[in-house]
Design an enzyme around this catalytic site. Structure first.
Site, PDB file in Angstrom:
ATOM      1  N   ASN A  69       0.813  -1.205   0.000  1.00  0.00           N
ATOM      2  CA  ASN A  69       0.000   0.000   0.000  1.00  0.00           C
ATOM      3  C   ASN A  69       0.854   1.266   0.000  1.00  0.00           C
ATOM      4  OD1 ASN A  69      -2.737  -0.812  -0.092  1.00  0.00           O
ATOM      5  ND2 ASN A  69      -2.563  -1.582   2.009  1.00  0.00           N
ATOM      6  N   ASP A  75     -10.497  -6.548  -1.063  1.00  0.00           N
ATOM      7  CA  ASP A  75     -11.789  -5.848  -1.123  1.00  0.00           C
ATOM      8  C   ASP A  75     -12.880  -6.785  -1.635  1.00  0.00           C
ATOM      9  OD1 ASP A  75     -10.412  -3.498  -0.369  1.00  0.00           O
ATOM     10  OD2 ASP A  75      -9.898  -3.119  -2.469  1.00  0.00           O
ATOM     11  N   ARG A  98     -13.809  -9.227   1.158  1.00  0.00           N
ATOM     12  CA  ARG A  98     -14.683  -8.578   2.143  1.00  0.00           C
ATOM     13  C   ARG A  98     -16.093  -8.428   1.597  1.00  0.00           C
ATOM     14  NH1 ARG A  98      -9.972  -4.323   3.892  1.00  0.00           N
ATOM     15  NH2 ARG A  98      -9.178  -5.528   5.661  1.00  0.00           N
ATOM     16  N   HIS A 123      -7.844   0.959  -4.346  1.00  0.00           N
ATOM     17  CA  HIS A 123      -7.705   0.141  -3.130  1.00  0.00           C
ATOM     18  C   HIS A 123      -7.460   1.036  -1.916  1.00  0.00           C
ATOM     19  CE1 HIS A 123      -6.942  -3.371  -0.737  1.00  0.00           C
ATOM     20  NE2 HIS A 123      -5.669  -3.062  -0.497  1.00  0.00           N
TER      21      HIS A 123
END
Length: 234
Positions: free
Chosen positions: A36, A67, A70, A95
């Site tokens: 990230n 994602d 989830r 993201h």
């Protein structure tokens, strides 16, 4: 306590250095970027490979699969599906926060959502990482679920490389789906990496508005990565 932007200061240089090594030692490799902020680190990787003359947009992907996991899990809980694996929810955009856009209107098996459910589920999917950090009292992040996402995504890539057909996953890739140079949608994996990039499909009015709203934030993150790479020499 670190945001994805905070992580940029740490991870941008690491990704840059690793991609320099990839360009020198294995320029034809399929590269999955999971560090990230993915919205910025994928453009960094692309710029490094371009500078070394080995950029292949089919072989560079940002891993946004957490994602999707989830979304599948939260929709299954909300709609009473016993196994999240049987549920598919495309997640597009990027993201980070509002750039994460689950297309609940395209969920399969088909199911309906109230406006309140759409807003609640979208917010939870976008902020799932924060939910984990808060649940851990600030003592950790979503390391286990990220590892699971990385494993599933890498497995999908290997299946595509081996010649298995019909391997579709969501990933942050070089794209002309929107005005931005990178965007996450479903992609078809194959022996050369990304064989096809899907468009966004038919979206609800809520999703269309969310898409337009997120584009400036995503664009800024992409430019941040590009500018970093172009100003950095190693």
């Amino acid at each position: 306590g670190m945001s994805r932007d905070d992580l940029f200061g740490v991870n941008a240089g690491i990704v840059h250095k690793l991609c320099e090594a990839i360009a020198r030692c294995c320029p034809a490799a399929l590269v999955n970027i999971i560090s990230n902020p993915v919205n910025s680190t994928v453009p960094i990787a692309a710029e490094v490979f371009k500078r070394h003359g080995c950029y292949d947009k089919r072989k560079l992907m940002g891993v946004t699969y957490l994602d999707v996991m989830r979304a599948k899990t939260f929709v299954s809980e909300a709609k009473g599906f016993s196994d999240p694996v049987t549920v598919d929810v495309p997640v597009i955009g990027g993201h980070a926060g509002a750039t994460i856009l689950p297309l609940l209107s395209q969920t399969t098996p088909r199911c309906s959502f109230t406006r309140e459910e759409v807003e609640r589920l979208t917010d939870r999917i976008q902020n799932g990482g924060t939910e984990v950090v808060e649940a851990k009292g600030g003592a950790g992040s979503a390391t286990l679920s990220m590892a699971a996402a990385a494993a599933e995504f890498a497995d999908a890539c290997l299946r595509g490389l081996s010649g298995e057909s019909g391997i579709w996953v969501c990933a942050f890739v070089d794209s002309n789906v929107t005005r931005l140079p990178f965007f996450a949608t479903k992609v078809l994996l194959g022996k050369r990496g990304v064989e096809r990039v899907s468009d966004v499909g038919v979206m609800s009015s809520f999703e269309k508005k969310a898409l337009e709203k997120m584009l400036p934030e995503l664009e800024a993150s992409i430019k941040k990565g590009i500018n970093f790479a172009r100003s950095t020499t190693r």
